[in-house]
Design an enzyme around this catalytic site. Structure first.
Site, PDB file in Angstrom:
ATOM      1  N   GLY A 110       6.236   8.082 -31.223  1.00 59.13           N
ATOM      2  CA  GLY A 110       6.122   7.028 -31.955  1.00 59.13           C
ATOM      3  C   GLY A 110       5.562   7.213 -33.327  1.00 59.13           C
ATOM      4  O   GLY A 110       5.750   8.490 -33.825  1.00 59.13           O
ATOM      5  N   ASN A 111       5.200   6.293 -33.901  1.00 56.04           N
ATOM      6  CA  ASN A 111       4.547   6.534 -35.359  1.00 56.04           C
ATOM      7  C   ASN A 111       3.188   6.039 -35.638  1.00 56.04           C
ATOM      8  O   ASN A 111       2.823   4.843 -34.736  1.00 56.04           O
ATOM      9  CB  ASN A 111       5.586   6.145 -36.567  1.00 56.04           C
ATOM     10  CG  ASN A 111       5.885   4.698 -36.237  1.00 56.04           C
ATOM     11  OD1 ASN A 111       5.247   3.799 -36.712  1.00 56.04           O
ATOM     12  ND2 ASN A 111       7.282   4.330 -35.938  1.00 56.04           N
ATOM     13  N   ARG A 112       2.592   5.996 -36.764  1.00 48.95           N
ATOM     14  CA  ARG A 112       1.229   5.295 -36.984  1.00 48.95           C
ATOM     15  C   ARG A 112       1.188   3.940 -37.482  1.00 48.95           C
ATOM     16  O   ARG A 112       0.389   3.284 -37.859  1.00 48.95           O
ATOM     17  CB  ARG A 112       0.493   6.234 -38.196  1.00 48.95           C
ATOM     18  CG  ARG A 112       0.136   7.737 -37.322  1.00 48.95           C
ATOM     19  CD  ARG A 112      -0.552   8.588 -38.490  1.00 48.95           C
ATOM     20  NE  ARG A 112      -1.541   7.714 -39.036  1.00 48.95           N
ATOM     21  CZ  ARG A 112      -2.148   8.132 -40.511  1.00 48.95           C
ATOM     22  NH1 ARG A 112      -1.493   9.226 -41.064  1.00 48.95           N
ATOM     23  NH2 ARG A 112      -2.984   7.418 -40.906  1.00 48.95           N
ATOM     24  N   SER A 113       2.320   3.391 -37.556  1.00 47.99           N
ATOM     25  CA  SER A 113       2.429   1.821 -38.109  1.00 47.99           C
ATOM     26  C   SER A 113       1.784   0.968 -37.165  1.00 47.99           C
ATOM     27  O   SER A 113       1.721   0.845 -35.898  1.00 47.99           O
ATOM     28  CB  SER A 113       3.802   1.408 -38.177  1.00 47.99           C
ATOM     29  OG  SER A 113       4.004   0.048 -38.437  1.00 47.99           O
TER      30      SER A 113
END
Ligand code: CTP
Length: 437
Positions: free
Chosen positions: A240-243
């Site tokens: 995933g990512n931090r958005s």
């Protein structure tokens, strides 16, 4: 000192310049001089704090007019409201945290404050303070209030501050404030809407937040994507990512408030659906790809604020990967680039308007401009995610909006809701502007 540009719309216009108590108050003399050279009649109100840093004689010499500080002079002439009423634009340069608070809360405790309450003209405010004061929630709320009320904020810039500090809070240069004053007068004079206000902003100046926009997206159908997609590794883990989705949700909320018919395609997030917005939840990049492309021909604008995973694991393990089997070798395969596909599918048509985002840590603007072209977008919002006070997982953002015709606009640090409105101003300007190009 540089001279103002020729053909200034300031000739004969009444500018009220409020100077408050910051070390940068000396720069107000340079702004006064630019305004006078451009033909403006400049009245200066110097607050008690301002008077500690710079004296009235300097301004009287430059403007040829008396400098005022006191409410209690010329009572019969109604000094406390006369200057504000007569002004065609009020610029507060520099504006301290205290004065931002006074203006936000409508206090009337000195001549600048009473003048501001009496003024019905455009107001430009250039904050200057230490970074901590600028970032304090009280100041953020005051800035939001002022912005919602139509006050144009210019800056602050980032850079060296008093006492060896660094950060956001530096007063913008007099030339930048001059451009903001000129834009405020030009917009007021032409009676244009938010779209034109964006278009006339000085190209390198910090975008001046504008009046709360009306229903300028009525009849407009928009898709907004938000959040970070997730790509499964096994039944319990994902890439995933931090958005956080906050920027996309703010855009959806703002677009709906402005009359748009908004469909929000949201990657996993805890955020509540904004009022008046239809929501489709997705998990992976391929889900998002399907949801967005299905609507491609039905909408006027697609805003791709989502952080889409560029790659996914080639295989999703059907059962939980176990530690005792050792570190798994994860082969990745590329996901579709949704925005680039939308750009290619649209070809030379001008709808839907495509708005991309670029999350960058290095040479942000150059990378943003390259992405704008490579993906065939119309507008690209560049987000420097290396900053700690803006971008991922925080409520504020600071962006630069680039457009396909070479335009560039800075949006200073503000809440994502305020930044969303400025981005939508640029979208409205693009929708109303010349087609093609
Ligand atoms: N984007 C997309 N599909 C992808 C990747 C990105 O639609 N598979 C969109 C994003 O929603 C954003 C824009 O493209 O509007 C730029 O995304 P960004 O992550 O900044 O850039 P990438 O194209 O992924 O390039 P890189 O990661 O190398 O910076």
């Amino acid at each position: 000192m540089s001279r103002p540009p020729a053909d200034t719309p300031l000739e004969g216009r009444r500018v009220l310049l409020g100077v408050t108590g910051g070390i940068a108050a000396y720069k107000a003399a340079l702004l006064a001089r630019l305004l006078v050279q451009a033909g403006a009649e400049v009245d200066v109100v110097l607050t008690r704090g301002g008077g500690h840093f710079v004296g009235p004689a300097t301004f009287e010499g430059i403007t040829g007019r008396a400098v005022r500080s006191e409410v209690w002079e010329d009572i019969a002439a109604g000094t406390h409201v006369a200057l504000g009423r007569a002004a065609e634009v009020l610029v507060v340069y520099p504006a301290t945290a205290h004065t931002l608070a006074r203006l936000a809360h409508g206090l009337a405790d000195d001549l600048l404050a009473t003048s501001a309450l009496a003024a019905t003209c455009p107001v430009v405010v250039a904050p200057a303070m230490h970074a901590e004061m600028w970032q304090h929630p009280a100041t953020r709320d005051n800035v939001d209030l002022l912005t919602r009320r139509g006050v144009r904020l210019v800056g602050p810039a980032e850079g060296p501050l008093m006492g060896g500090d660094e950060g956001p809070g530096r007063l913008v240069d007099p030339e930048v404030a001059f451009a903001a004053v000129t834009a405020a007068l030009t917009d007021a004079g032409s009676g244009t809407g938010s779209a034109a206000r964006t278009a006339t902003a000085a190209p390198t100046a910090t975008a001046a937040p504008t009046a709360p926009s009306g229903p300028d997206l009525a009849g407009c159908r928009l898709v907004v994507t938000a959040g970070g997609t997730r790509e499964a590794l096994d039944p319990v883990r994902y890439l995933g990512n931090r958005s956080s989705g906050r920027m996309g949700f703010a855009l959806a909320a703002a677009a709906a408030e402005r009359g748009g018919e908004v469909e929000l395609v949201a990657a996993p997030t805890e955020l509540p659906t904004p009022p008046g917005v239809r929501r489709t939840d997705v998990v992976t990049a391929r889900d998002m790809h399907a949801a967005v492309t299905a609507r491609r021909t039905e909408v006027d604008v697609i805003i791709k604020a989502a952080a889409v995973a560029d790659f996914r694991p080639e295989q999703v393990a059907p059962r939980k990967l176990k530690k005792d089997r050792g570190a798994p070798a994860v082969a990745l395969v590329p996901n579709p680039d949704i925005l680039a596909e939308l750009g290619a599918a649209r070809g030379t048509a001008d709808r839907p308007v495509l708005v991309g985002f670029a999350a960058e840590t290095d040479t942000a603007e150059d990378n943003g401009r390259a992405k704008l072209t490579a993906k065939g977008a119309d507008l690209l919002v560049v987000n420097d995610v290396s900053a700690t006070d803006a971008g991922f997982e925080v409520d504020d953002n600071r962006v630069v909006v680039l457009d396909r015709r070479g335009g560039r606009q800075e949006v200073a640090l503000a809440s994502k809701r305020v930044v969303a409105d400025r981005i939508l101003d640029a979208v409205v300007a693009w929708l109303e502007g010349p087609r093609g190009g």
